[in-house]
Design an enzyme around this catalytic site. Structure first.
Site, PDB file in Angstrom:
ATOM      1  N   GLY A   1      40.579  33.835  33.599  1.00  0.00           N
ATOM      2  CA  GLY A   1      40.964  33.180  32.570  1.00  0.00           C
ATOM      3  C   GLY A   1      41.861  33.475  31.294  1.00  0.00           C
ATOM      4  O   GLY A   1      42.623  32.908  30.758  1.00  0.00           O
TER       5      GLY A   1
ATOM      6  N   ASP B   1      35.362  41.943  38.728  1.00  0.00           N
ATOM      7  CA  ASP B   1      35.124  41.237  39.930  1.00  0.00           C
ATOM      8  C   ASP B   1      35.979  41.521  41.051  1.00  0.00           C
ATOM      9  O   ASP B   1      35.859  41.163  42.062  1.00  0.00           O
ATOM     10  CB  ASP B   1      35.174  39.751  39.301  1.00  0.00           C
ATOM     11  CG  ASP B   1      33.980  39.247  38.477  1.00  0.00           C
ATOM     12  OD1 ASP B   1      33.200  39.874  38.232  1.00  0.00           O
ATOM     13  OD2 ASP B   1      34.371  38.436  37.516  1.00  0.00           O
TER      14      ASP B   1
ATOM     15  N   GLY C   1      24.594  51.009  52.294  1.00  0.00           N
ATOM     16  CA  GLY C   1      23.912  50.660  53.707  1.00  0.00           C
ATOM     17  C   GLY C   1      23.121  49.582  53.752  1.00  0.00           C
ATOM     18  O   GLY C   1      22.017  49.431  54.217  1.00  0.00           O
ATOM     19  N   ALA C   2      23.367  48.443  52.891  1.00  0.00           N
ATOM     20  CA  ALA C   2      22.444  47.307  52.915  1.00  0.00           C
ATOM     21  C   ALA C   2      22.091  46.695  54.316  1.00  0.00           C
ATOM     22  O   ALA C   2      22.983  46.881  55.156  1.00  0.00           O
ATOM     23  CB  ALA C   2      22.980  46.278  51.925  1.00  0.00           C
TER      24      ALA C   2
ATOM     25  N   ARG D   1      10.452  41.707  46.409  1.00  0.00           N
ATOM     26  CA  ARG D   1      10.814  42.183  45.190  1.00  0.00           C
ATOM     27  C   ARG D   1      12.050  41.554  44.983  1.00  0.00           C
ATOM     28  O   ARG D   1      12.995  41.791  45.798  1.00  0.00           O
ATOM     29  CB  ARG D   1      10.561  43.270  44.809  1.00  0.00           C
ATOM     30  CG  ARG D   1       9.151  44.144  44.612  1.00  0.00           C
ATOM     31  CD  ARG D   1       8.542  43.424  43.666  1.00  0.00           C
ATOM     32  NE  ARG D   1       6.931  43.815  43.574  1.00  0.00           N
ATOM     33  CZ  ARG D   1       5.825  43.507  44.342  1.00  0.00           C
ATOM     34  NH1 ARG D   1       6.182  42.595  45.390  1.00  0.00           N
ATOM     35  NH2 ARG D   1       4.949  44.199  44.301  1.00  0.00           N
TER      36      ARG D   1
HETATM   37  O1  F6P Z   1      33.902  38.385  34.963  1.00  0.00           O
HETATM   38  C1  F6P Z   1      33.073  39.395  34.942  1.00  0.00           C
HETATM   39  C2  F6P Z   1      31.764  39.055  34.796  1.00  0.00           C
HETATM   40  O2  F6P Z   1      30.828  40.220  34.635  1.00  0.00           O
HETATM   41  C3  F6P Z   1      31.134  38.203  36.154  1.00  0.00           C
HETATM   42  O3  F6P Z   1      30.718  39.098  37.216  1.00  0.00           O
HETATM   43  C4  F6P Z   1      29.894  37.278  35.346  1.00  0.00           C
HETATM   44  O4  F6P Z   1      29.706  36.347  36.116  1.00  0.00           O
HETATM   45  C5  F6P Z   1      30.298  37.393  34.062  1.00  0.00           C
HETATM   46  O5  F6P Z   1      31.497  38.145  33.721  1.00  0.00           O
HETATM   47  C6  F6P Z   1      29.391  37.348  33.046  1.00  0.00           C
HETATM   48  O6  F6P Z   1      29.736  36.826  31.957  1.00  0.00           O
HETATM   49  P1  F6P Z   1      29.086  36.939  30.353  1.00  0.00           P
HETATM   50  O7  F6P Z   1      29.164  38.503  30.289  1.00  0.00           O
HETATM   51  O8  F6P Z   1      29.843  36.124  29.458  1.00  0.00           O
HETATM   52  O9  F6P Z   1      27.567  36.488  30.642  1.00  0.00           O
END
Ligand code: F6P
Length: 326
Positions: free
Chosen positions: A107, A131, A189-190, A250
Site C-alpha cells: 500500500g 508479510d 515441524g507443523a 483447539r
Molecule cells: O501487513 C501486515 C499485517 O500485519 C498483515 O499480516 C495483517 O493482515 C494486517 O497487517 C493487519 O492489519 P491491522 O494491524 O491494520 O489490523
C-alpha cells in the site's frame, strides 16, 4: 554535487520490527552526506498535515533494537485522494524537502508510485512488512523477526498439544499471502500448512489427519495463513473437526504479537543495509523505485513492478514439509 539537500523519511502501513533500524540507517547515511533529514510522523497522514521533525544523529540513538517505529505509522485514507496528495506535495515544498524515503509494504509503494507520477519529487522505498509479499525482493524487513515470534509461540503450544493429544489450528498473519505460514510451518515441524496459494488443501486435510492418528501421532499442529480459508483457523477447524476421533481440537490466533518485539539480527542488518542503499539511490538521482534484496545483492526495483507483479511462494516447500512431518 548532488542536487538533493533535504530528505524526508516516513514509515507507513503495518509496522514491522526493524523499521527503526531502517530509519536510523537512512538518517545517519543522509547526515554523513551532508543532507538535512526530516522525520515525517504518522506516515502519509503526516505528509499531508506537515507533522515534520528535524532529525539529528542522536534522535536515532538507542533505537536499532526496538520494535515498532519511532516515527509512528498509519494507513492513510487522505493520501488515496488527489486532494490529499496535493496537500502533501505543498507541505513538502514549503519545508524544502526534495526527496523522500518511504518504508512500508504494498500500500505504501502504491501511494508512492502514484505520487511520483503526479509530482516531480523523487521517492525511494524500503520494503518493510512482516508479510514478505513484495515482488522484487527476497526479504522484507520484519519477516524474519515475525517468523521467530511464530515459532517461539508454536513451540510452546506444541508442549500442551502433545500433553493432551490435541489438534491445534494456529492462525498466522500474512494478509493474502502464505509466506509467514509456509516458512514458520516448516521451521516448527507443523503437520500441515494451509496457505492461500494452494487450492483444495482443506478438502484433503481430514483424511490426512486420520492417517496420522492411525500412525499414532500424539498431536498435530496445523498452521493456517489468515487469508487461506474463510474464517481463518476457526473456519478450517470447523471444516474438519466434526466427529473427529482421537484428538480434541483447539484454535489459537497469534495476531498482533507477530508485529512486535525486538528485531532479529537478520532484520537489523538488512534494514541497515537497505537504509544505506536507499539514500545512495536518491543521491544517484534514482526515483520511484524500491531497494530490495535479490540473492543477497541490492536491487533497485521500480514501484510499478513491486506493486503490480505477484511474488510467488515456493510451493515445493510444502512437498518437503509433508515428507518431514510423517
Ligand atoms: O501487513 C501486515 C499485517 O500485519 C498483515 O499480516 C495483517 O493482515 C494486517 O497487517 C493487519 O492489519 P491491522 O494491524 O491494520 O489490523
Amino acid at each position: 554535487m548532488a542536487k538533493i539537500k533535504r530528505i524526508g523519511v516516513l514509515t507507513s502501513g503495518g509496522d514491522a520490527p526493524g523499521m527503526n533500524a531502517a530509519i536510523r540507517a537512512v538518517t545517519r547515511t543522509a547526515l554523513y552526506h551532508g543532507l538535512e533529514v526530516i522525520g515525517i510522523r504518522h506516515g502519509y497522514d503526516g505528509m499531508i498535515n506537515g507533522y515534520f521533525k528535524l532529525m539529528k544523529t542522536f534522535h536515532v540513538s538507542d533505537i536499532i533494537q526496538r520494535g515498532g517505529t519511532i516515527l509512528k505509522t498509519a494507513r492513510s485514507e487522505g493520501f488515496r485522494t488527489p486532494e490529499g496528495r496535493k496537500e502533501a506535495y505543498e507541505r513538502l515544498k514549503e519545508r524544502g524537502i526534495d526527496g523522500v524515503v518511504v518504508i512500508g509494504g504494498d500500500g505504501t509503494f502504491t501511494g508512492a508510485r502514484i505520487f511520483g507520477e503526479e509530482y516531480d519529487i523523487p521517492l525511494i522505498g524500503i520494503p518493510g512488512t512482516i508479510d514478505n509479499d513484495l515482488y522484487g525482493t527476497d526479504y522484507t524487513i520484519g519477516y524474519d523477526t515475525a517468523l521467530n515470534t511464530v515459532i517461539e509461540a508454536v513451540d510452546k503450544i506444541r508442549d500442551t498439544a502433545s500433553s493432551h493429544n490435541r489438534l491445534f489450528f494456529i492462525e498466522v498473519m500474512g494478509a493474502e499471502a502464505g509466506f509467514i505460514a509456509l516458512r514458520s510451518g516448516v521451521a516448527c515441524g507443523a503437520e500441515a500448512i494451509i496457505i492461500p496459494e494452494v487450492k483444495d488443501q482443506v478438502k484433503n486435510l481430514r483424511a490426512f489427519l486420520e492417517e496420522g492418528y492411525k500412525r499414532k501421532k500424539s498431536s498435530n499442529i496445523i498452521i493456517v495463513a489468515e487469508g487461506a480459508y474463510p474464517g481463518g483457523a476457526f473456519g478450517v477447524a470447523d471444516a474438519v473437526k466434526d466427529d473427529f476421533e482421537g484428538y480434541s481440537v483447539r484454535v489459537t490466533v497469534l495476531g498482533h504479537i507477530q508485529r512486535g518485539g525486538s528485531p532479529s539480527a537478520f532484520d537489523r542488518f538488512t534494514a541497515s543495509r537497505l537504509g544505506y542503499a536507499a539514500v545512495d539511490a536518491l543521491l544517484d538521482d534514482q526515483q520511484s523505485a524500491m531497494v530490495g534484496l535479490q540473492n543477497n545483492e541490492i536491487a533497485l526495483v521500480p514501484f510499478n513492478k513491486a506493486v503490480k507483479l505477484h511474488k510467488e511462494v515456493k510451493k515445493e516447500y510444502l512437498e518437503f514439509a509433508n515428507v518431514l512431518s510423517i
